[in-house]
Structures are given as C-alpha cells and as structure tokens.
Design an enzyme around this catalytic site. Structure first.
Site, PDB file in Angstrom:
ATOM      1  N   THR A 119      -7.201   5.548 -21.264  1.00  0.00           N
ATOM      2  CA  THR A 119      -6.691   6.456 -20.238  1.00  0.00           C
ATOM      3  C   THR A 119      -5.183   6.514 -20.405  1.00  0.00           C
ATOM      4  OG1 THR A 119      -8.444   5.737 -18.739  1.00  0.00           O
ATOM      5  CG2 THR A 119      -6.588   6.927 -17.763  1.00  0.00           C
ATOM      6  N   LYS A 123     -10.161  13.188 -16.274  1.00  0.00           N
ATOM      7  CA  LYS A 123     -10.183  11.792 -15.835  1.00  0.00           C
ATOM      8  C   LYS A 123      -9.222  11.563 -14.659  1.00  0.00           C
ATOM      9  CE  LYS A 123     -10.340   7.205 -16.122  1.00  0.00           C
ATOM     10  NZ  LYS A 123     -11.494   6.363 -15.948  1.00  0.00           N
ATOM     11  N   LYS A 165      -2.654   2.668 -11.755  1.00  0.00           N
ATOM     12  CA  LYS A 165      -2.293   3.269 -13.050  1.00  0.00           C
ATOM     13  C   LYS A 165      -2.759   4.731 -13.090  1.00  0.00           C
ATOM     14  CE  LYS A 165      -3.515   3.407 -17.899  1.00  0.00           C
ATOM     15  NZ  LYS A 165      -4.308   2.957 -19.014  1.00  0.00           N
TER      16      LYS A 165
HETATM   17  P1  NAD Z   1      -7.420  -4.485 -22.075  1.00  0.00           P
HETATM   18  O1  NAD Z   1      -5.995  -4.817 -21.759  1.00  0.00           O
HETATM   19  O2  NAD Z   1      -8.489  -5.468 -21.776  1.00  0.00           O
HETATM   20  O3  NAD Z   1      -7.540  -4.097 -23.646  1.00  0.00           O
HETATM   21  C1  NAD Z   1      -6.542  -3.467 -24.395  1.00  0.00           C
HETATM   22  C2  NAD Z   1      -6.501  -4.146 -25.777  1.00  0.00           C
HETATM   23  O4  NAD Z   1      -5.548  -3.464 -26.582  1.00  0.00           O
HETATM   24  C3  NAD Z   1      -6.083  -5.617 -25.702  1.00  0.00           C
HETATM   25  O5  NAD Z   1      -7.050  -6.430 -26.346  1.00  0.00           O
HETATM   26  C4  NAD Z   1      -4.738  -5.638 -26.451  1.00  0.00           C
HETATM   27  O6  NAD Z   1      -4.508  -6.846 -27.180  1.00  0.00           O
HETATM   28  C5  NAD Z   1      -4.903  -4.454 -27.381  1.00  0.00           C
HETATM   29  N1  NAD Z   1      -3.626  -3.934 -27.885  1.00  0.00           N
HETATM   30  C6  NAD Z   1      -2.460  -3.765 -27.207  1.00  0.00           C
HETATM   31  N2  NAD Z   1      -1.514  -3.246 -28.026  1.00  0.00           N
HETATM   32  C7  NAD Z   1      -2.103  -3.101 -29.247  1.00  0.00           C
HETATM   33  C8  NAD Z   1      -1.639  -2.614 -30.495  1.00  0.00           C
HETATM   34  N3  NAD Z   1      -0.391  -2.165 -30.666  1.00  0.00           N
HETATM   35  N4  NAD Z   1      -2.510  -2.618 -31.541  1.00  0.00           N
HETATM   36  C9  NAD Z   1      -3.782  -3.051 -31.385  1.00  0.00           C
HETATM   37  N5  NAD Z   1      -4.280  -3.523 -30.210  1.00  0.00           N
HETATM   38  C10 NAD Z   1      -3.443  -3.548 -29.162  1.00  0.00           C
HETATM   39  O7  NAD Z   1      -7.711  -3.093 -21.329  1.00  0.00           O
HETATM   40  P2  NAD Z   1      -9.151  -2.437 -21.031  1.00  0.00           P
HETATM   41  O8  NAD Z   1      -9.584  -2.817 -19.661  1.00  0.00           O
HETATM   42  O9  NAD Z   1     -10.036  -2.673 -22.200  1.00  0.00           O
HETATM   43  O10 NAD Z   1      -8.731  -0.899 -20.935  1.00  0.00           O
HETATM   44  C11 NAD Z   1      -8.465  -0.120 -22.093  1.00  0.00           C
HETATM   45  C12 NAD Z   1      -8.228   1.320 -21.664  1.00  0.00           C
HETATM   46  O11 NAD Z   1      -9.386   1.802 -20.974  1.00  0.00           O
HETATM   47  C13 NAD Z   1      -7.060   1.514 -20.701  1.00  0.00           C
HETATM   48  O12 NAD Z   1      -6.378   2.680 -21.055  1.00  0.00           O
HETATM   49  C14 NAD Z   1      -7.724   1.626 -19.343  1.00  0.00           C
HETATM   50  O13 NAD Z   1      -6.975   2.386 -18.422  1.00  0.00           O
HETATM   51  C15 NAD Z   1      -9.026   2.319 -19.702  1.00  0.00           C
HETATM   52  N6  NAD Z   1     -10.135   2.076 -18.774  1.00  0.00           N
HETATM   53  C16 NAD Z   1     -10.387   0.823 -18.315  1.00  0.00           C
HETATM   54  C17 NAD Z   1     -11.439   0.618 -17.440  1.00  0.00           C
HETATM   55  C18 NAD Z   1     -11.753  -0.775 -16.909  1.00  0.00           C
HETATM   56  O14 NAD Z   1     -12.549  -0.872 -15.960  1.00  0.00           O
HETATM   57  N7  NAD Z   1     -11.206  -1.836 -17.486  1.00  0.00           N
HETATM   58  C19 NAD Z   1     -12.243   1.696 -17.028  1.00  0.00           C
HETATM   59  C20 NAD Z   1     -11.992   2.969 -17.548  1.00  0.00           C
HETATM   60  C21 NAD Z   1     -10.915   3.140 -18.426  1.00  0.00           C
END
Ligand code: NAD
Length: 290
Positions: free
Chosen positions: A86, A161, A236
C-alpha cells in the site's frame, strides 16, 4: 512461472509461501527477513533476474521507489513488476512509468484481507494496469487471493484501496462513538446492535467487525483488541488518502478528521499496537469536547 518476491514480512512471506505451494519457482529477497521455505537471493537485483513476474510487498512508497530503481534495470524485457504494497498513488504511477519506459509491464495491486487473508490465500487484489499485464498476473492473484478487481490504469488499484480504507476508518469511528453515546444514554449494547445492524446505520464495522466485546460478530474486540488491523496501519492508509486528496484538490472533511483522530490515538495516546476498533474504549473514557 519464475517469480521474484521482494519484501517477505508479515504479508509477503505467507503470500510467497502460497505461490511456492502452488508449484511456482520463487526466489526471494528481504533486507531483514529470511523465511526458510524460500530460496533467497543476495540482492534485490539477483532475485529478479530471469523472472517473468516480480512481486514487491514493501512498507511504503519511498522504499518501493528505491527498490524499483535497483530492480528495473535487472529485469527481463516484457516481464511484469507487480507491487502489492500500500503506497501513495504518486509513487505507484512513477514506478509504473519507469518500468514501462524500460520495456516492462507494471501493476499496482494493493490488497485487503490482512495477515489472515495472506496466510489463507483469500486476499482481495485491486489492480491498476493494462489488460495485458492484468491477464499475466491474474493466475497468481487466484492463488494468493479469492478476488481480483481490475480497477483501471496505473494508480487505480492504490486509489481504490485508500478510498475503501478512508470509508472504513470513518465508519469505525462512527460506530464506536455511537456505542459510547448509547452507553451514556443507558441503552444496552446488545439492543443497540440488534437495532442498528438491521437498520439504516448498519455497516461492515457494525455488522462484521463489531467493536464492542461480546456483541455481534466475533472480532478483535473479543480478544482484548489485539490486531487484527492495527491502529497505526489504519493511520498510514488515512494519511495516504489525505496526501492523495491534497494532490488532486478533493474535499474530504471526514477523512481528514478520521486521520487526525487516529494520529492522536497512535502518537499521543495508547493506540499503537491496538486494533483500530479500540476507538470504542477510547471514546468510552472521554468526555464531550475533549
Ligand atoms: P512488514 O513490515 O511486516 O514487511 C515489510 C518487509 O519489507 C519487511 O520484512 C522488511 O524487512 C522488508 N523490506 C524493507 N525494506 C526493504 C528493501 N529495501 N528491500 C527488501 N526488503 C525490504 O509489513 P507488512 O505487514 O508485510 O505490510 C507490507 C505492505 O502491505 C505494506 O505496504 C502494508 O501497508 C500493506 N498491507 C498490510 C496489511 C497488514 O495487515 N499487515 C494489510 C494490507 C496491506
């Protein structure tokens, strides 16, 4: 299909696991996480080499832009860059334009359904891209999700979204403040639910995610408001809606107010780490005008 998967956190790891289970050849990269079920590359560029589709699941638009800068030159011509994070509409469109200039196809495909949906393979994908790109990634959406809507051209997925989640944030606040008002009026919560859930005030937040413990749908309220969908993630998404509204000069007074309430709750009160429905106990404790 040969797939590169970048960003294997709470959402990315279970999504990638479902692709592996379905027999796809997935190579992952993450700066911190190292899931043991995946072949991991030493760099993002290495993870995307030779891949037909590259999926990114990253924290925000700035990180997406930085990763895109590195991987686009390493991707095969004709391959698809599918971002499921997102992020702000502007970053989604900038990355898509950069990918297309390099001879790639680009999809912005944020998801709803949370960590549970990612694990169960029941996410909803909202995609912004060409018909050709959508056709290429749709079979992967079928594995990771239960529904995919092709919303329009690039940025349309992110637009859908943030509009959806702006409604969600506003309606959660409305449902919670109404419960807190009902309490003070001496109206039993169960009666309040029985009336509203079958009257014109019904909503997803009232009927499917009831924020009052022991009432209505089973929800994080029944588990001490453990997320679920954390308040900081709602903040966010509300902030992204306000950035977008600012950019296109759209009047969103309720979205602005919802963003401000969640900001206070997360940054100045005890909202961080609590489900976004914990607005109800917050309102319960408060008085008018404070
Ligand atoms: P998270 O923080 O658990 O995962 C993000 C991952 O990206 C981490 O493992 C981090 O180490 C990695 N990362 C960061 N910088 C990086 C880079 N430069 N290169 C490679 N990897 C890198 O977050 P999440 O909960 O998995 O969410 C991911 C996305 O999905 C976000 O944009 C969030 O808004 C969206 N989202 C989350 C949810 C939820 O319920 N968690 C629901 C819908 C959408």
């Amino acid at each position: 299909m040969k797939i590169g998967f970048i960003g294997l956190g709470n959402m990315g790891a279970p999504m990638a696991a479902n692709l592996v289970k379905a027999g796809h050849d997935v190579v992952g990269y993450d700066t911190a996480a190292h899931p043991d079920f995946l072949i991991m590359a030493m760099s993002a560029a290495e993870a995307v080499r030779g891949a037909e589709v590259v999926i990114t699941m990253l924290p925000n638009g700035a990180i997406l832009r930085a990763v895109a800068e590195e991987i686009i030159p390493a991707m095969e011509p004709g391959a698809v860059l599918c971002d499921c994070s997102t992020v702000d509409v502007e970053s989604a469109r900038a990355v898509a334009a950069q990918a297309e200039t390099a001879g790639l196809m680009a999809v912005d495909a944020p998801v709803s359904g949370g960590i549970g949906g990612a694990a169960a393979g029941t996410l909803t994908f909202m995609a912004g891209c060409t018909d050709e790109a959508f056709a290429k990634v749709a079979p992967l959406f079928e594995i990771m999700g239960q529904k995919a809507v092709h919303c329009g051209g690039s940025g349309a997925g992110q637009a859908a979204k943030i509009c959806n989640n702006m409604i969600l944030g506003i309606s959660m606040i409305a449902t919670c403040e109404a419960f807190a008002l009902a309490d003070k009026l001496g109206l039993d919560r169960q009666k309040m639910y029985d009336v509203v859930s079958t009257s014109s005030g019904y909503s997803w937040t009232m009927n499917a995610y009831t924020p009052a413990p022991g009432i209505g749908a089973k929800s994080p309220a029944d588990n001490d408001y453990k997320p679920g969908f954390a308040s900081e993630l709602m903040l966010k998404d509300l902030n992204l809606s306000q950035m977008a509204a600012e950019a296109v000069d759209a009047d969103t007074p309720m979205g602005r107010k919802a963003a401000e309430l969640y900001r206070r709750y997360v940054e100045e009160e005890e909202g961080r780490g609590k489900d976004f429905s914990a607005m109800l106990p917050r309102f319960e404790k408060r008085h008018r005008g404070k």
